[in-house]
Design a protein around this motif. Structure first.
Motif, PDB file in Angstrom:
ATOM      1  N   ALA A   1       0.811  -1.217   0.000  1.00  0.00           N
ATOM      2  CA  ALA A   1       0.000   0.000   0.000  1.00  0.00           C
ATOM      3  C   ALA A   1       0.841   1.263   0.000  1.00  0.00           C
ATOM      4  N   GLY A   2       2.040   1.216   0.563  1.00  0.00           N
ATOM      5  CA  GLY A   2       2.853   2.429   0.665  1.00  0.00           C
ATOM      6  C   GLY A   2       3.964   2.517  -0.357  1.00  0.00           C
ATOM      7  N   HIS A   3       4.281   1.417  -1.026  1.00  0.00           N
ATOM      8  CA  HIS A   3       5.416   1.417  -1.947  1.00  0.00           C
ATOM      9  C   HIS A   3       4.995   1.118  -3.379  1.00  0.00           C
ATOM     10  N   GLU A   4       4.369  -0.026  -3.594  1.00  0.00           N
ATOM     11  CA  GLU A   4       4.009  -0.439  -4.946  1.00  0.00           C
ATOM     12  C   GLU A   4       3.000   0.517  -5.567  1.00  0.00           C
ATOM     13  N   THR A   5       2.035   0.991  -4.764  1.00  0.00           N
ATOM     14  CA  THR A   5       1.024   1.898  -5.304  1.00  0.00           C
ATOM     15  C   THR A   5       1.642   3.213  -5.766  1.00  0.00           C
ATOM     16  N   THR A   6       2.592   3.725  -4.983  1.00  0.00           N
ATOM     17  CA  THR A   6       3.252   4.985  -5.340  1.00  0.00           C
ATOM     18  C   THR A   6       4.101   4.821  -6.592  1.00  0.00           C
ATOM     19  N   SER A   7       4.881   3.738  -6.651  1.00  0.00           N
ATOM     20  CA  SER A   7       5.769   3.536  -7.800  1.00  0.00           C
ATOM     21  C   SER A   7       4.969   3.302  -9.088  1.00  0.00           C
ATOM     22  N   SER A   8       3.855   2.566  -9.011  1.00  0.00           N
ATOM     23  CA  SER A   8       3.057   2.332 -10.216  1.00  0.00           C
ATOM     24  C   SER A   8       2.384   3.619 -10.680  1.00  0.00           C
ATOM     25  N   THR A   9       1.906   4.443  -9.735  1.00  0.00           N
ATOM     26  CA  THR A   9       1.278   5.712 -10.104  1.00  0.00           C
ATOM     27  C   THR A   9       2.281   6.640 -10.782  1.00  0.00           C
ATOM     28  N   LEU A  10       3.498   6.722 -10.249  1.00  0.00           N
ATOM     29  CA  LEU A  10       4.536   7.555 -10.866  1.00  0.00           C
ATOM     30  C   LEU A  10       4.888   7.043 -12.257  1.00  0.00           C
ATOM     31  N   SER A  11       4.936   5.718 -12.412  1.00  0.00           N
ATOM     32  CA  SER A  11       5.263   5.138 -13.720  1.00  0.00           C
ATOM     33  C   SER A  11       4.208   5.506 -14.755  1.00  0.00           C
ATOM     34  N   TYR A  12       2.927   5.390 -14.383  1.00  0.00           N
ATOM     35  CA  TYR A  12       1.853   5.750 -15.307  1.00  0.00           C
ATOM     36  C   TYR A  12       1.867   7.245 -15.611  1.00  0.00           C
ATOM     37  N   ALA A  13       2.139   8.063 -14.597  1.00  0.00           N
ATOM     38  CA  ALA A  13       2.178   9.513 -14.811  1.00  0.00           C
ATOM     39  C   ALA A  13       3.272   9.881 -15.818  1.00  0.00           C
ATOM     40  N   LEU A  14       4.447   9.285 -15.665  1.00  0.00           N
ATOM     41  CA  LEU A  14       5.551   9.565 -16.592  1.00  0.00           C
ATOM     42  C   LEU A  14       5.222   9.071 -18.002  1.00  0.00           C
ATOM     43  N   TRP A  15       4.541   7.934 -18.088  1.00  0.00           N
ATOM     44  CA  TRP A  15       4.161   7.394 -19.401  1.00  0.00           C
ATOM     45  C   TRP A  15       3.171   8.332 -20.091  1.00  0.00           C
ATOM     46  N   HIS A  16       2.187   8.834 -19.353  1.00  0.00           N
ATOM     47  CA  HIS A  16       1.208   9.743 -19.946  1.00  0.00           C
ATOM     48  C   HIS A  16       1.857  11.065 -20.343  1.00  0.00           C
ATOM     49  N   LEU A  17       2.793  11.547 -19.539  1.00  0.00           N
ATOM     50  CA  LEU A  17       3.478  12.795 -19.899  1.00  0.00           C
ATOM     51  C   LEU A  17       4.318  12.607 -21.156  1.00  0.00           C
ATOM     52  N   ALA A  18       4.954  11.429 -21.272  1.00  0.00           N
ATOM     53  CA  ALA A  18       5.743  11.147 -22.471  1.00  0.00           C
ATOM     54  C   ALA A  18       4.858  11.025 -23.698  1.00  0.00           C
ATOM     55  N   SER A  19       3.598  10.635 -23.495  1.00  0.00           N
ATOM     56  CA  SER A  19       2.656  10.466 -24.608  1.00  0.00           C
ATOM     57  C   SER A  19       1.901  11.749 -24.924  1.00  0.00           C
TER      58      SER A  19
ATOM     59  N   LEU B   1       4.301  24.056  -3.392  1.00  0.00           N
ATOM     60  CA  LEU B   1       3.801  22.852  -4.049  1.00  0.00           C
ATOM     61  C   LEU B   1       2.283  22.871  -4.155  1.00  0.00           C
ATOM     62  N   ARG B   2       1.632  23.453  -3.170  1.00  0.00           N
ATOM     63  CA  ARG B   2       0.169  23.538  -3.189  1.00  0.00           C
ATOM     64  C   ARG B   2      -0.336  24.414  -4.332  1.00  0.00           C
ATOM     65  N   GLN B   3       0.519  25.269  -4.865  1.00  0.00           N
ATOM     66  CA  GLN B   3       0.122  26.172  -5.946  1.00  0.00           C
ATOM     67  C   GLN B   3       0.305  25.558  -7.330  1.00  0.00           C
ATOM     68  N   LEU B   4       0.885  24.363  -7.407  1.00  0.00           N
ATOM     69  CA  LEU B   4       1.133  23.728  -8.697  1.00  0.00           C
ATOM     70  C   LEU B   4      -0.140  23.039  -9.190  1.00  0.00           C
ATOM     71  N   ARG B   5      -0.994  23.795  -9.825  1.00  0.00           N
ATOM     72  CA  ARG B   5      -2.322  23.290 -10.219  1.00  0.00           C
ATOM     73  C   ARG B   5      -2.222  22.199 -11.279  1.00  0.00           C
ATOM     74  N   LEU B   6      -1.317  22.363 -12.243  1.00  0.00           N
ATOM     75  CA  LEU B   6      -1.210  21.366 -13.301  1.00  0.00           C
ATOM     76  C   LEU B   6      -0.623  20.067 -12.761  1.00  0.00           C
ATOM     77  N   LEU B   7       0.366  20.165 -11.897  1.00  0.00           N
ATOM     78  CA  LEU B   7       0.937  18.954 -11.290  1.00  0.00           C
ATOM     79  C   LEU B   7      -0.133  18.189 -10.519  1.00  0.00           C
ATOM     80  N   ASP B   8      -0.962  18.914  -9.793  1.00  0.00           N
ATOM     81  CA  ASP B   8      -2.059  18.287  -9.054  1.00  0.00           C
ATOM     82  C   ASP B   8      -3.025  17.597 -10.019  1.00  0.00           C
ATOM     83  N   ALA B   9      -3.317  18.251 -11.130  1.00  0.00           N
ATOM     84  CA  ALA B   9      -4.238  17.681 -12.115  1.00  0.00           C
ATOM     85  C   ALA B   9      -3.639  16.449 -12.790  1.00  0.00           C
ATOM     86  N   VAL B  10      -2.323  16.475 -13.034  1.00  0.00           N
ATOM     87  CA  VAL B  10      -1.653  15.314 -13.639  1.00  0.00           C
ATOM     88  C   VAL B  10      -1.771  14.094 -12.730  1.00  0.00           C
ATOM     89  N   VAL B  11      -1.550  14.293 -11.446  1.00  0.00           N
ATOM     90  CA  VAL B  11      -1.646  13.179 -10.492  1.00  0.00           C
ATOM     91  C   VAL B  11      -3.083  12.657 -10.423  1.00  0.00           C
TER      92      VAL B  11
END
Length: 227
Positions: free
Chosen positions: A78-96, A130-140
């Motif tokens: 719950a604390g490791h695999e979920t975070t790493s998979s979410t970051l991986s998908y986020a980077l993939w979508h940004l690359a796409s 960090l709270r002001q980064l609206r696009l980063l929040d939307a990406v996540v």
């Protein structure tokens, strides 16, 4: 099944070894009547979750090692695999989606000095920044909408009836069964989201209330939304 069993045994061996080692350290520290050993070896040791699970309760009781190991195994997922998979998908979508990637870069860049002299004195972005980064929040949020990292399990405590509205079929869930809920299925329903399979960060920008339906955010991927 064999591969699952083999992987589970390996994880259990690692977790049980860590729990036993820390449990022995805790007992030794308690016998000495102080926490000096732990503090001198690792300043973080007194603050992590495992240390808290190893402590005695007010009545002197302590959680069993089996219970503690179960919590550690759960947190490994719950604390490791979920975070790493979410970051991986986020980077993939940004690359796409290079346009979103460039917009995000422009939003983040000002928080990281380019000059070496400025970087040495820079301690990193502050929480308020960090709270002001609206696009980063939307990406996540959009990444989690499309790729929710885990389902949710609950057990019925009594018989429950669901459905049956507007002429739909009614279902009866018996008492004592496990019910699995998968957010990634609901979050891709065409009835709730416009263009549900498209990565569209603009869904989560602050927009007039009439842009949304009561059932969930509905923002067209082609909507002309200001950056």
């Amino acid at each position: 099944n064999f591969n699952f069993w083999k992987a589970s045994r390996k994880l259990n061996a690692v977790v049980n070894n860590v729990v036993q080692t820390r449990f022995d350290e805790q007992l030794r520290s308690e016998r000495e009547g102080s926490q000096k050993t732990d503090k001198s070896s690792s300043p973080r040791r007194q603050k992590d979750l495992l240390s808290q699970l190893l402590l005695r309760d007010k009545d002197g009781s302590r959680l069993s090692k089996k219970y503690i190991a179960g919590n550690v195994r759960m947190l490994c997922f719950a604390g490791h695999e979920t975070t790493s998979s979410t970051l991986s998908y986020a980077l993939w979508h940004l690359a796409s989606n290079r346009d979103i990637q460039q917009r995000l870069r422009e939003e983040i860049d000002p928080l990281f000095p380019r000059k070496a002299t400025e970087r040495e004195a820079h301690s990193g972005p502050k929480y308020a920044q960090l709270r002001q980064l609206r696009l980063l929040d939307a990406v996540v949020k959009e990444t989690l909408r499309l790729h929710a990292p885990a389902g949710v399990a609950r057990r019925t405590l009594e018989e429950i009836k669901i459905g049956g509205k507007a002429g739909g079929k009614e279902y009866t869930l018996p008492k004592g069964i496990d019910v699995m809920f998968f957010p990634c299925m609901v979050q891709r329903l065409p009835s709730q989201w416009e263009d549900p399979d498209i990565f569209c960060t603009d869904r989560f920008f602050r927009l007039p209330r009439n842009t949304f339906s009561p059932a969930g955010g509905r923002l067209s991927a082609t909507s002309d939304v200001s950056n």
